[in-house]
Design a protein around this motif. Sequence first.
Motif, PDB file in Angstrom:
ATOM      1  N   MET A  36      33.875  34.244  31.905  1.00 29.74           N
ATOM      2  CA  MET A  36      34.994  34.784  32.669  1.00 29.74           C
ATOM      3  C   MET A  36      35.862  33.655  33.233  1.00 29.74           C
ATOM      4  SD  MET A  36      32.970  37.881  34.590  1.00 29.74           S
ATOM      5  CE  MET A  36      34.381  38.553  35.473  1.00 29.74           C
ATOM      6  N   ASP A  37      35.210  32.618  33.748  1.00 28.94           N
ATOM      7  CA  ASP A  37      35.955  31.485  34.300  1.00 28.94           C
ATOM      8  C   ASP A  37      36.747  30.776  33.202  1.00 28.94           C
ATOM      9  OD1 ASP A  37      36.560  29.821  36.658  1.00 28.94           O
ATOM     10  OD2 ASP A  37      35.444  28.260  35.576  1.00 28.94           O
ATOM     11  N   GLN A  38      36.148  30.647  32.030  1.00 30.05           N
ATOM     12  CA  GLN A  38      36.850  29.992  30.916  1.00 30.05           C
ATOM     13  C   GLN A  38      38.093  30.765  30.495  1.00 30.05           C
ATOM     14  OE1 GLN A  38      34.413  28.862  27.517  1.00 30.05           O
ATOM     15  NE2 GLN A  38      32.661  28.574  28.873  1.00 30.05           N
ATOM     16  N   ILE A  39      37.985  32.087  30.390  1.00 28.64           N
ATOM     17  CA  ILE A  39      39.136  32.867  29.941  1.00 28.64           C
ATOM     18  C   ILE A  39      40.206  32.924  31.037  1.00 28.64           C
ATOM     19  CG2 ILE A  39      38.288  35.183  30.532  1.00 28.64           C
ATOM     20  CD1 ILE A  39      39.556  36.147  27.874  1.00 28.64           C
ATOM     21  N   ALA A  40      39.786  32.937  32.298  1.00 27.91           N
ATOM     22  CA  ALA A  40      40.765  32.900  33.406  1.00 27.91           C
ATOM     23  C   ALA A  40      41.519  31.575  33.370  1.00 27.91           C
ATOM     24  CB  ALA A  40      40.058  33.092  34.750  1.00 27.91           C
ATOM     25  N   VAL A  72      30.471  41.055  23.153  1.00 25.10           N
ATOM     26  CA  VAL A  72      31.139  41.087  24.450  1.00 25.10           C
ATOM     27  C   VAL A  72      32.588  40.669  24.259  1.00 25.10           C
ATOM     28  CG1 VAL A  72      31.272  39.957  26.706  1.00 25.10           C
ATOM     29  CG2 VAL A  72      29.086  40.749  25.844  1.00 25.10           C
ATOM     30  N   THR A  73      33.494  41.470  24.813  1.00 24.34           N
ATOM     31  CA  THR A  73      34.919  41.175  24.745  1.00 24.34           C
ATOM     32  C   THR A  73      35.437  40.984  26.164  1.00 24.34           C
ATOM     33  OG1 THR A  73      35.175  42.423  22.703  1.00 24.34           O
ATOM     34  CG2 THR A  73      37.182  42.011  23.979  1.00 24.34           C
ATOM     35  N   LEU A  74      36.118  39.860  26.388  1.00 26.71           N
ATOM     36  CA  LEU A  74      36.732  39.558  27.677  1.00 26.71           C
ATOM     37  C   LEU A  74      38.241  39.560  27.499  1.00 26.71           C
ATOM     38  CD1 LEU A  74      34.044  37.518  27.329  1.00 26.71           C
ATOM     39  CD2 LEU A  74      34.612  37.129  29.710  1.00 26.71           C
ATOM     40  N   LYS A  75      38.918  40.192  28.433  1.00 24.37           N
ATOM     41  CA  LYS A  75      40.381  40.255  28.406  1.00 24.37           C
ATOM     42  C   LYS A  75      40.890  39.690  29.717  1.00 24.37           C
ATOM     43  CE  LYS A  75      40.215  44.462  25.663  1.00 24.37           C
ATOM     44  NZ  LYS A  75      40.526  45.882  25.579  1.00 24.37           N
ATOM     45  N   SER A  85      49.914  29.425  42.685  1.00 22.23           N
ATOM     46  CA  SER A  85      48.673  30.101  42.290  1.00 22.23           C
ATOM     47  C   SER A  85      48.969  31.370  41.503  1.00 22.23           C
ATOM     48  CB  SER A  85      47.841  30.446  43.525  1.00 22.23           C
ATOM     49  OG  SER A  85      48.498  31.424  44.306  1.00 22.23           O
ATOM     50  N   MET A  86      47.941  31.808  40.817  1.00 21.23           N
ATOM     51  CA  MET A  86      48.009  33.030  40.014  1.00 21.23           C
ATOM     52  C   MET A  86      46.708  33.788  40.208  1.00 21.23           C
ATOM     53  SD  MET A  86      49.102  30.874  36.690  1.00 21.23           S
ATOM     54  CE  MET A  86      48.317  29.463  37.477  1.00 21.23           C
ATOM     55  N   VAL A  87      46.789  35.112  40.203  1.00 21.64           N
ATOM     56  CA  VAL A  87      45.581  35.934  40.164  1.00 21.64           C
ATOM     57  C   VAL A  87      45.452  36.431  38.737  1.00 21.64           C
ATOM     58  CG1 VAL A  87      44.438  38.030  40.963  1.00 21.64           C
ATOM     59  CG2 VAL A  87      45.693  36.600  42.590  1.00 21.64           C
ATOM     60  N   ILE A  88      44.323  36.077  38.135  1.00 14.60           N
ATOM     61  CA  ILE A  88      44.047  36.477  36.760  1.00 14.60           C
ATOM     62  C   ILE A  88      43.008  37.596  36.787  1.00 14.60           C
ATOM     63  CG2 ILE A  88      43.297  35.700  34.477  1.00 14.60           C
ATOM     64  CD1 ILE A  88      45.804  34.203  35.618  1.00 14.60           C
ATOM     65  N   GLY A  89      43.378  38.741  36.256  1.00 13.35           N
ATOM     66  CA  GLY A  89      42.432  39.838  36.132  1.00 13.35           C
ATOM     67  C   GLY A  89      41.624  39.656  34.864  1.00 13.35           C
ATOM     68  N   VAL A  90      40.304  39.765  34.984  1.00 13.04           N
ATOM     69  CA  VAL A  90      39.417  39.608  33.833  1.00 13.04           C
ATOM     70  C   VAL A  90      38.571  40.876  33.706  1.00 13.04           C
ATOM     71  CG1 VAL A  90      37.538  38.268  32.802  1.00 13.04           C
ATOM     72  CG2 VAL A  90      39.331  37.099  34.114  1.00 13.04           C
ATOM     73  N   ARG A  91      38.567  41.442  32.519  1.00 17.58           N
ATOM     74  CA  ARG A  91      37.759  42.636  32.237  1.00 17.58           C
ATOM     75  C   ARG A  91      36.742  42.279  31.159  1.00 17.58           C
ATOM     76  NH1 ARG A  91      38.119  48.361  32.606  1.00 17.58           N
ATOM     77  NH2 ARG A  91      37.140  49.395  30.823  1.00 17.58           N
ATOM     78  N   SER A 107      34.809  43.859  36.096  1.00 11.69           N
ATOM     79  CA  SER A 107      36.176  43.376  36.223  1.00 11.69           C
ATOM     80  C   SER A 107      36.191  42.480  37.444  1.00 11.69           C
ATOM     81  CB  SER A 107      37.164  44.522  36.426  1.00 11.69           C
ATOM     82  OG  SER A 107      37.243  45.328  35.278  1.00 11.69           O
ATOM     83  N   SER A 108      36.982  41.440  37.389  1.00 11.97           N
ATOM     84  CA  SER A 108      37.033  40.520  38.510  1.00 11.97           C
ATOM     85  C   SER A 108      38.403  39.872  38.568  1.00 11.97           C
ATOM     86  CB  SER A 108      35.942  39.458  38.355  1.00 11.97           C
ATOM     87  OG  SER A 108      35.801  38.737  39.548  1.00 11.97           O
ATOM     88  N   TYR A 109      38.660  39.206  39.679  1.00  6.25           N
ATOM     89  CA  TYR A 109      39.963  38.577  39.910  1.00  6.25           C
ATOM     90  C   TYR A 109      39.756  37.116  40.271  1.00  6.25           C
ATOM     91  CZ  TYR A 109      40.838  43.507  40.100  1.00  6.25           C
ATOM     92  OH  TYR A 109      40.864  44.832  39.786  1.00  6.25           O
TER      93      TYR A 109
END
Length: 182
Positions: A36-40, A72-75, A85-91, A107-109
Amino acid sequence: MFKNIKDSQITISELMLPSHSNFSGKIHGGYILNLMDQIAFACASKHSRHYCVTASVNKVDFLNPIDVGELVTLKASVNYTGRTSMVIGVRVESENIQTGEKKHCNSSYFTMVAKDENGNNVPVPGIILNSKESIRRFSRSITRQEHAKNRSNDFNSSEFQIKDYLHLIENKNAKIEFDENH
């Protein structure tokens, strides 16, 4: 400068291997957090065109376990842009590749901050809000930030009053052995 949200959205899929599992045979939560951290990071860097660092992660609830052998699919998508700064939503979703059954796992931000080559914060492009969903996500990020700020202020150690919170503890699995004079 403003950019379209879709231009920095990222999706990755990865097969879950036995080496990613914990002692109960499910995929280790720490491994998923790492993905999740990598895709964010990738999404924020793509949007800002700068190296980005993780400033905070808001609410990681593991809703469903992930099994070895599942896909597993991360979006990731930019939900909010501030000055730097940016808020990245990860599902995160898992799919049993034999049955096709899909599960929403969490899901996380992630709040990501753009940095220059000297490690200084740099301004990021804004986002173009072009749908009801994008406006909802942007607004939700603002509200989440305000709630976090209020929570921090309410529990500031110099302002905290025990008597105001004792009722919260009364029927919980805790025992107070505290001498207020010490």
